[in-house]
Motif scaffolding. Structure first.
Motif, mmCIF file in Angstrom:
data_model
loop_
_atom_site.group_PDB
_atom_site.id
_atom_site.type_symbol
_atom_site.label_atom_id
_atom_site.label_comp_id
_atom_site.label_asym_id
_atom_site.label_seq_id
_atom_site.Cartn_x
_atom_site.Cartn_y
_atom_site.Cartn_z
ATOM 1 N N ALA A 125 0.825 -1.211 0.000
ATOM 2 C CA ALA A 125 0.000 0.000 0.000
ATOM 3 C C ALA A 125 0.859 1.260 0.000
ATOM 4 N N THR A 126 1.929 1.282 0.817
ATOM 5 C CA THR A 126 2.774 2.474 0.934
ATOM 6 C C THR A 126 4.063 2.368 0.130
ATOM 7 N N LYS A 127 4.391 1.154 -0.350
ATOM 8 C CA LYS A 127 5.630 0.860 -1.070
ATOM 9 C C LYS A 127 6.868 1.008 -0.195
ATOM 10 N N ALA A 128 6.692 1.026 1.116
ATOM 11 C CA ALA A 128 7.817 1.123 2.040
ATOM 12 C C ALA A 128 8.513 -0.230 2.166
ATOM 13 N N ILE A 129 9.826 -0.215 2.143
ATOM 14 C CA ILE A 129 10.612 -1.439 2.316
ATOM 15 C C ILE A 129 10.692 -1.752 3.804
ATOM 16 N N LEU A 130 10.091 -2.854 4.206
ATOM 17 C CA LEU A 130 10.061 -3.232 5.611
ATOM 18 C C LEU A 130 11.262 -4.072 6.011
ATOM 19 N N GLN A 131 11.811 -4.795 5.040
ATOM 20 C CA GLN A 131 12.949 -5.663 5.335
ATOM 21 C C GLN A 131 13.720 -5.937 4.059
ATOM 22 N N GLU A 132 15.046 -5.958 4.155
ATOM 23 C CA GLU A 132 15.913 -6.294 3.030
ATOM 24 C C GLU A 132 16.976 -7.266 3.514
ATOM 25 N N ARG A 133 17.056 -8.435 2.852
ATOM 26 C CA ARG A 133 18.019 -9.459 3.259
ATOM 27 C C ARG A 133 18.682 -10.061 2.030
ATOM 28 N N THR A 134 19.946 -10.470 2.190
ATOM 29 C CA THR A 134 20.702 -11.094 1.109
ATOM 30 C C THR A 134 21.110 -12.497 1.526
ATOM 31 N N GLY A 135 20.999 -13.446 0.593
ATOM 32 C CA GLY A 135 21.398 -14.823 0.888
ATOM 33 C C GLY A 135 20.774 -15.787 -0.090
ATOM 34 N N THR A 136 20.952 -17.069 0.173
ATOM 35 C CA THR A 136 20.315 -18.092 -0.658
ATOM 36 C C THR A 136 18.846 -18.221 -0.259
ATOM 37 N N ALA A 137 18.056 -18.827 -1.135
ATOM 38 C CA ALA A 137 16.634 -18.999 -0.840
ATOM 39 C C ALA A 137 16.442 -19.824 0.432
ATOM 40 N N THR A 138 17.294 -20.855 0.611
ATOM 41 C CA THR A 138 17.192 -21.698 1.806
ATOM 42 C C THR A 138 17.530 -20.915 3.058
ATOM 43 N N GLU A 139 18.593 -20.130 3.006
ATOM 44 C CA GLU A 139 18.988 -19.332 4.165
ATOM 45 C C GLU A 139 17.913 -18.320 4.535
ATOM 46 N N LEU A 140 17.370 -17.644 3.543
ATOM 47 C CA LEU A 140 16.347 -16.637 3.813
ATOM 48 C C LEU A 140 15.094 -17.274 4.389
#
Length: 548
Positions: A125-140
């Motif tokens: 709705a607001t387009k605000a980024i609530l969380q950003e993480r880097t890694g493999t799909a399994t790790e995330l």
């Protein structure tokens, strides 16, 4: 007597029947403990989506694909390296937001292909980024706090938390063991149809339990066949099927195999080209199926060979999920793609049926609840069969019976303890990823240690049922105390999972306390002489091994 003879299904010689009894019993004894763990956690995992929404609490009711997916994608694409534009996966986060995973493919140290990139959780709705993480799909996936509880329960069911492929291999073997027990149980029931209805009221506790075991096992035979076959298929396909297919047909190239199976274009066009408006694609898919997507995959974003796959839940007229393919540059609809390959086939249809039949999600919540009830019946058949097997061998096996009770009631206690650890961790800003398994293992140890020394299995079981009932009542309270929504708030946010799971916990707690009282009453009653009943040519004492 005529009725019994005419309802006979399979007539086998006495010796062959005894051999089947031995096969049925020893299959259950050897595999029964692990099989119960898989079936019991699978019964809970059927409601994994509901447990996820219940454990998260406040979930946005609106589908995130209703918002400006295209604008969000363009904004995020500028923040990540171009190599991560190879594939973009869109899904709904546990909190009901839009989850966008920009990633590429790479080999891990084991030589397996994995997705690696940047994942965003965005308020649509607001387009605000609530969380950003880097890694493999399994790790995330494994480090997502909100998915910890539901993921932990699912992983016990699918892999028993063992390293791959050994966990999948073991659950596949357990599925085959369940199939053996189901077939042998079916064949040794010479009076199958009568056994579906006959319960002796005037009998001692052991014989009543035997009748209940036979009735529950007989009615559950079709479900046991379905569950065992589909479960083994998933386990062996994941452990050996996909790697073997890649090795034999694609020279070990798993990426080429997946592109062929999924049906992605073989030709590449590396030239830059604007990707189609994703909002238009989403709207068109929603119009065709009359619902918004649950998942979307964009391949080669910003290139001339871009491709878009939209996944939607099956409509009411079918149980097969819908996959719609669109041209990634023009946005034009290409086709409805089968589950496997490029064209519809018998194999594709069969594959698309395996999942719904195993997970019980082919008719929404109603079919899930039916699968939960059938799973509960299967758990009862396993445990009652194990206890009957012990009863046939006398008091010298009472220690084994303690472990049967430790498994049967102790596993639910440990799962409830994992839920307690989850909510305490979230409420105290601790790591749920750490405390959920620790709580489960601690509760398991507290259950198993007394089983090694207690003198009375019956008293031990009654104490476990008391703990189980109290934990069932305490868990909804703890959920609300640690910040979870109340029922009125859940209703206003359309999170019916909160009410459903809380109500099921209260019912389960009441049932556990009722079983505790009933077991005490049964022990207090004197043994009664049992009326005659056809015994399939076998001794009247318990002979069943405990698993359909």
């Amino acid at each position: 007597m005529i009725l019994w003879e005419h309802t006979s299904v399979i007539k086998l010689p006495q010796q062959e029947t005894k051999s089947l009894v031995a096969l049925h019993g020893w299959t259950a004894v050897v595999l029964g403990f692990l099989l119960y763990a898989v079936v019991a956690t699978g019964t809970v995992a059927v409601l994994a989506d509901q447990i996820l929404h219940w454990s998260v609490g406040s979930v946005k009711p609106a589908n995130p694909f209703q918002y400006d997916v295209n604008g969000i994608t363009r904004s995020l694409a500028e923040k990540v390296e171009p190599k991560f534009h190879e594939e973009i996966v869109y899904s709904t986060s546990p909190r009901g937001n839009l989850e966008v995973f920009f990633h590429t493919h790479r080999e891990n140290p084991n030589g397996e292909l994995e997705d690696y990139g940047v994942q965003f959780e965005v308020d649509p709705a607001t387009k605000a980024i609530l969380q950003e993480r880097t890694g493999t799909a399994t790790e995330l996936h494994n480090t997502n706090q909100f998915e910890t509880l539901s993921r932990f329960l699912i992983d016990i069911h699918t892999e028993l938390h063992l390293p791959r492929p050994w966990g999948l291999l073991l659950t596949g073997i357990l599925g085959l063991g369940m199939l053996v027990a189901a077939v042998s149980g079916f064949m040794m029931h010479r009076h199958l149809f009568a056994d579906m209805f006959v319960l002796r009221k005037k009998a001692n506790t052991v014989l009543k339990k035997r009748d209940n075991h036979i009735v529950a096992g007989t009615w559950g035979l079709p479900f046991a066949f379905i569950l065992a076959f589909t479960g083994s298929f998933f386990s062996f396909a994941g452990a050996f099927g996909i790697p073997a297919m890649a090795m034999v047909a694609f020279g070990g190239d798993q990426e080429a195999m997946m592109r062929t199976v999924v049906g992605m274009p073989e030709t590449e066009n590396n030239e830059s080209a604007a990707t189609a408006n994703l909002n238009t694609v989403v709207s068109d898919s929603a119009r065709r199926v009359e619902q918004y997507p649950t998942f979307m995959l964009v391949s080669h974003y910003g290139r001339g060979d871009a491709n878009i796959l939209v996944f939607l839940e099956p409509p009411e007229t079918t149980i097969e999920p819908i996959q719609l393919e669109y041209d990634g540059v023009t946005g034009e609809f290409s086709r409805q793609k089968p589950a496997l390959g490029l064209v519809q086939s018998a194999g594709s249809v069969a594959f698309s049926l395996v999942g719904p039949l195993h997970f019980g999600d082919f008719a929404g919540l109603l079919s899930r609840l039916v699968w939960v009830a059938l799973g509960f019946a299967s758990c009862y058949v396993i445990l009652s069969g194990l206890s009957l097997w012990v009863a046939r061998r006398g008091k010298r096996w009472h220690r084994f019976l303690c472990f049967v009770y430790a498994l049967g009631t102790g596993l639910p206690v440990a799962m409830l303890a994992a839920g307690m650890g989850y909510f305490v961790a979230l409420g105290s800003a601790a790591s749920a990823v750490f405390w959920v398994p620790v709580s489960f293992l601690a509760a398991s140890a507290l259950v198993v240690m007394p089983a090694m020394i207690v003198k009375s299995p019956q008293v031990f079981q009654r104490n476990l049922l008391l703990v189980c009932g109290l934990l069932c009542f305490a868990l909804p309270v703890l959920r609300m105390v640690t910040g979870g929504p109340g029922w009125l708030e859940a209703i206003s946010s359309q999170n019916t999972a909160v009410i459903l799971v809380d109500a099921m916990l209260v019912v389960s707690g009441s049932f556990a306390l009722w079983l505790r009282k009933k077991s005490h009453d049964d022990i207090s009653l004197p043994a009664q002489k049992s009326p005659d009943r056809p015994t399939n040519g076998l001794p009247i004492e318990p002979i069943s091994g405990g698993s359909v």
